[in-house]
Design a protein around this motif. Structure first.
Motif, PDB file in Angstrom:
ATOM      1  N   ALA A  84      10.090   3.427  -6.777  1.00 28.64           N
ATOM      2  CA  ALA A  84       9.473   4.111  -5.923  1.00 28.64           C
ATOM      3  C   ALA A  84       9.552   5.635  -6.328  1.00 28.64           C
ATOM      4  N   PRO A  85       8.393   6.397  -5.933  1.00 30.14           N
ATOM      5  CA  PRO A  85       8.480   7.696  -6.459  1.00 30.14           C
ATOM      6  C   PRO A  85       8.917   8.797  -5.363  1.00 30.14           C
ATOM      7  N   LEU A  86       8.938   8.336  -4.138  1.00 25.36           N
ATOM      8  CA  LEU A  86       9.660   9.012  -3.155  1.00 25.36           C
ATOM      9  C   LEU A  86      11.044   9.084  -3.194  1.00 25.36           C
ATOM     10  N   HIS A  87      11.651  10.231  -2.864  1.00 29.35           N
ATOM     11  CA  HIS A  87      13.127  10.232  -3.318  1.00 29.35           C
ATOM     12  C   HIS A  87      14.003   9.634  -2.093  1.00 29.35           C
ATOM     13  N   GLY A  88      14.803   8.738  -2.519  1.00 27.02           N
ATOM     14  CA  GLY A  88      15.790   8.132  -1.631  1.00 27.02           C
ATOM     15  C   GLY A  88      15.565   6.660  -1.651  1.00 27.02           C
ATOM     16  N   THR A 101      -9.080 -10.993 -12.045  1.00 27.54           N
ATOM     17  CA  THR A 101     -10.310 -10.145 -12.882  1.00 27.54           C
ATOM     18  C   THR A 101     -11.044  -9.388 -11.835  1.00 27.54           C
ATOM     19  N   ALA A 102     -12.088  -8.656 -12.178  1.00 30.30           N
ATOM     20  CA  ALA A 102     -12.524  -7.640 -11.368  1.00 30.30           C
ATOM     21  C   ALA A 102     -13.620  -8.029 -10.383  1.00 30.30           C
ATOM     22  N   ASP A 103     -14.063  -9.320 -10.399  1.00 25.91           N
ATOM     23  CA  ASP A 103     -14.910  -9.958  -9.217  1.00 25.91           C
ATOM     24  C   ASP A 103     -14.149 -10.307  -8.093  1.00 25.91           C
ATOM     25  N   PHE A 104     -12.735 -10.442  -8.160  1.00 26.35           N
ATOM     26  CA  PHE A 104     -12.104 -10.907  -6.983  1.00 26.35           C
ATOM     27  C   PHE A 104     -12.371 -10.082  -5.863  1.00 26.35           C
ATOM     28  N   PHE A 105     -12.511  -8.686  -5.781  1.00 28.35           N
ATOM     29  CA  PHE A 105     -12.579  -8.123  -4.438  1.00 28.35           C
ATOM     30  C   PHE A 105     -14.031  -8.343  -3.906  1.00 28.35           C
ATOM     31  N   ALA A 106     -15.078  -8.361  -4.787  1.00 25.29           N
ATOM     32  CA  ALA A 106     -16.438  -8.577  -4.089  1.00 25.29           C
ATOM     33  C   ALA A 106     -16.741  -9.990  -3.726  1.00 25.29           C
ATOM     34  N   MET A 107     -16.120 -10.834  -4.387  1.00 24.81           N
ATOM     35  CA  MET A 107     -16.200 -12.396  -4.354  1.00 24.81           C
ATOM     36  C   MET A 107     -15.600 -12.686  -3.077  1.00 24.81           C
ATOM     37  N   PHE A 108     -14.388 -12.227  -2.658  1.00 27.01           N
ATOM     38  CA  PHE A 108     -13.766 -12.604  -1.426  1.00 27.01           C
ATOM     39  C   PHE A 108     -13.945 -11.539  -0.237  1.00 27.01           C
ATOM     40  N   GLY A 109     -14.890 -10.440  -0.658  1.00 27.24           N
ATOM     41  CA  GLY A 109     -15.007  -9.557   0.545  1.00 27.24           C
ATOM     42  C   GLY A 109     -13.809  -8.598   0.910  1.00 27.24           C
ATOM     43  N   VAL A 110     -12.970  -8.409   0.028  1.00 24.93           N
ATOM     44  CA  VAL A 110     -11.764  -7.583   0.324  1.00 24.93           C
ATOM     45  C   VAL A 110     -11.983  -6.241   0.729  1.00 24.93           C
ATOM     46  N   PRO A 111     -11.719  -5.816   1.988  1.00 23.07           N
ATOM     47  CA  PRO A 111     -12.048  -4.335   2.576  1.00 23.07           C
ATOM     48  C   PRO A 111     -11.374  -3.347   2.000  1.00 23.07           C
ATOM     49  N   PHE A 112     -11.657  -2.090   1.512  1.00 24.97           N
ATOM     50  CA  PHE A 112     -10.716  -1.107   1.171  1.00 24.97           C
ATOM     51  C   PHE A 112     -10.773  -0.150   2.032  1.00 24.97           C
ATOM     52  N   ALA A 113      -9.509   0.393   2.280  1.00 25.03           N
ATOM     53  CA  ALA A 113      -9.438   1.667   2.938  1.00 25.03           C
ATOM     54  C   ALA A 113      -9.453   2.854   2.414  1.00 25.03           C
ATOM     55  N   ALA A 114      -9.495   2.803   1.058  1.00 26.13           N
ATOM     56  CA  ALA A 114      -9.495   4.023  -0.020  1.00 26.13           C
ATOM     57  C   ALA A 114      -9.750   3.545  -1.386  1.00 26.13           C
ATOM     58  N   ALA A 123       1.152   1.300  -0.010  1.00 28.20           N
ATOM     59  CA  ALA A 123       1.022   2.622  -0.314  1.00 28.20           C
ATOM     60  C   ALA A 123       1.425   3.459   0.678  1.00 28.20           C
ATOM     61  N   ARG A 124       1.548   3.067   1.677  1.00 28.39           N
ATOM     62  CA  ARG A 124       2.193   4.104   2.913  1.00 28.39           C
ATOM     63  C   ARG A 124       3.786   4.157   2.635  1.00 28.39           C
ATOM     64  N   LYS A 125       4.520   3.121   2.102  1.00 28.70           N
ATOM     65  CA  LYS A 125       5.696   2.976   1.739  1.00 28.70           C
ATOM     66  C   LYS A 125       5.905   4.013   0.458  1.00 28.70           C
ATOM     67  N   LEU A 126       5.197   3.583  -0.580  1.00 34.09           N
ATOM     68  CA  LEU A 126       5.356   4.564  -1.665  1.00 34.09           C
ATOM     69  C   LEU A 126       4.998   6.122  -1.448  1.00 34.09           C
ATOM     70  N   PHE A 127       3.919   6.523  -1.036  1.00 34.45           N
ATOM     71  CA  PHE A 127       3.355   7.685  -0.856  1.00 34.45           C
ATOM     72  C   PHE A 127       3.401   8.462   0.397  1.00 34.45           C
ATOM     73  N   GLY A 128       3.748   7.731   1.591  1.00 34.78           N
ATOM     74  CA  GLY A 128       3.800   8.252   2.826  1.00 34.78           C
ATOM     75  C   GLY A 128       2.386   8.611   3.411  1.00 34.78           C
ATOM     76  N   GLY A 137      -7.526   1.992  -5.862  1.00 37.36           N
ATOM     77  CA  GLY A 137      -7.801   1.428  -4.713  1.00 37.36           C
ATOM     78  C   GLY A 137      -6.607   1.146  -3.543  1.00 37.36           C
ATOM     79  N   VAL A 138      -6.880   1.045  -2.208  1.00 41.47           N
ATOM     80  CA  VAL A 138      -5.879   0.770  -1.154  1.00 41.47           C
ATOM     81  C   VAL A 138      -6.658  -0.078  -0.481  1.00 41.47           C
TER      82      VAL A 138
END
Length: 436
Positions: free
Chosen positions: A109-113, A125-138, A161-166, A186-187
């Protein structure tokens, strides 16, 4: 007229409070037990990707030697070997295709503590996200070129992502997994298909979703830890089993958008198996190659435990016993009112009117019993959620199951009231009038 019969039904129920309570409790207990187990089965066997499941297929080829027995609970041919998965991937005969496997890495974890901690995720592999329609927040996923280049990239879940980078953006940042730094590209937004249909059957299939996704090629290069089943039928070493032709561990999914594409891909699997047999690698008949739909894949994995199905049948049997008891109680109650019903017949009421009046009483019992059954089902589902099983937290009613509770209760009571109401409506009024 129906409102009149409804008021007569309520008046009759009020006059026979004990019988009414017995019947309402009986149907409530039967409905509560049945809906508890039906709801559990509903959440465990639902469509994990509505709107996309009809175009998703799981190819199956069989590289096992003829002498290998598959009588055990697990069939190693359910997963693919590295050479087979890469061959199907490079052939690109489907609209989209992706190979994948479960994995576990240690997060620095990069956050201190924050201390290092283990997380589950997926190598794919790359097609995973488009094939299953995975939504991206960022951000977004990676490309096929990134797979080929073995780029050190990673996609994180929103919670990780929130746990690692706030609250700071995670895309473009670096995260250290095991002993390697990866760039976050991506997130994903909240995405939790239930069951986790794309995973290995021996892995977790309900509950927590994957926390990270990284290129499969990187995981193989770095020999990262897997969480699925590695089945070997050769003499592979630990450092070579990931790429061995005699060790299966990968899941492989394809997207096929039309019946013609499905038929063509099925023939492609048969031709591929025949080619491998001609090369001396496969021993079994090419006709054993198949292309399962998503529903067939879920059924093949036996995701619903046998004890859940057994409990469902026991609950439905209990409901049948409750309905039979209501039949007996209604029959006794209606026949006891033969004098009253005969007077109505003598005043001009038809048999159909008597049948509707008594049927309305059965309907009223079904409605009240449905309310009690709904409350008992909620208690039953709460008790299921206290169990340690990974599917337990999913045990809750949606709108469809709520409507089904009342529909089942009313249908059961109408069915129970049919014979008593029909029998009471057929009593000769003259015979009863003589006894008054």
């Amino acid at each position: 007229m129906l409102s009149y019969y409804w008021s007569l039904a309520l008046h009759s129920m009020w006059r026979s409070k004990v019988l009414t309570v017995l019947m309402v409790v009986a149907i409530g207990l039967g409905i509560g037990a049945s809906m508890t187990m039906l709801t559990v089965l509903h959440v465990m066997s639902g469509d994990p990707l509505p709107g996309r499941s009809h175009v998703l297929f799981y190819p199956h080829v069989d590289p096992l030697p003829l002498k290998f027995s598959t009588a055990a609970d697990y069939d190693p041919a359910d997963n693919m070997t590295w050479p087979d998965a890469m061959a199907l991937l490079k052939a690109r005969r489907a609209t989209r295709q992706a190979a994948m496997a479960g994995g576990e890495v240690l997060v620095r974890a990069p956050l201190h503590g924050n201390s290092p901690f283990l997380i589950d995720g997926r190598y794919t592999t790359a097609d995973f996200f488009a094939m299953f329609g995975v939504p991206f927040a960022a951000g977004e996923g990676w490309s096929a070129d990134d797979d080929a280049a073995r780029a050190r990239l990673v996609v994180l879940s929103t919670s990780l992502a929130r746990k690692l980078f706030g609250d700071a953006g995670a895309v473009g940042r670096s995260v250290r997994l095991d002993d390697t730094d990866y760039r976050v590209v991506g997130v994903i937004a909240d995405w939790q298909p239930e069951p986790l249909f794309y995973s290995d059957s021996v892995s977790r299939t309900f509950g927590a979703t994957d926390q990270f996704f990284m290129p499969l090629s990187v995981a193989v290069d770095l020999k990262l830890a897997g969480t699925g089943n590695f089945s070997g039928w050769g003499h592979d070493e630990d450092n070579t089993k990931m790429v061995s032709p005699t060790t299966s561990w990968l899941q492989f999914w394809v997207q096929l958008d039309s019946p013609d594409a499905v038929a063509a891909y099925r023939q492609f699997l048969v031709d591929y198996s025949a080619q491998q047999k001609a090369l001396g690698r496969f021993e079994r008949e090419p006709s054993q190659a198949r292309l399962d739909t998503l529903a067939q894949r879920l059924d093949h994995q036996h995701l619903v435990p046998g004890d859940v199905r057994l409990q469902l049948w026991l609950a439905l049997s209990f409901l049948v016993v409750c309905v039979l008891n209501i039949v007996a109680l209604l029959l006794a109650k209606f026949l006891r009112r033969s004098g009253e019903l005969s007077v109505r017949r003598a005043l001009g009421a038809r048999r159909r009117d008597i049948f509707l009046q008594l049927g309305m009483e059965a309907l009223a019992i079904g409605v009240i019993g449905g309310v009690l059954g709904l409350l008992l089902a909620q208690v039953g589902l709460w008790s299921v959620r206290q169990r340690p099983d990974d599917y337990a937290q999913l045990a809750s009613m949606d709108v469809s199951m709520l409507a089904m509770t009342f529909a089942l209760s009313i249908a059961a009571c109408l069915l129970a009231g049919f014979i008593p109401a029909w029998r009471a409506s057929r009593v000769p009024p003259a015979l009863q009038m003589k006894q008054l």
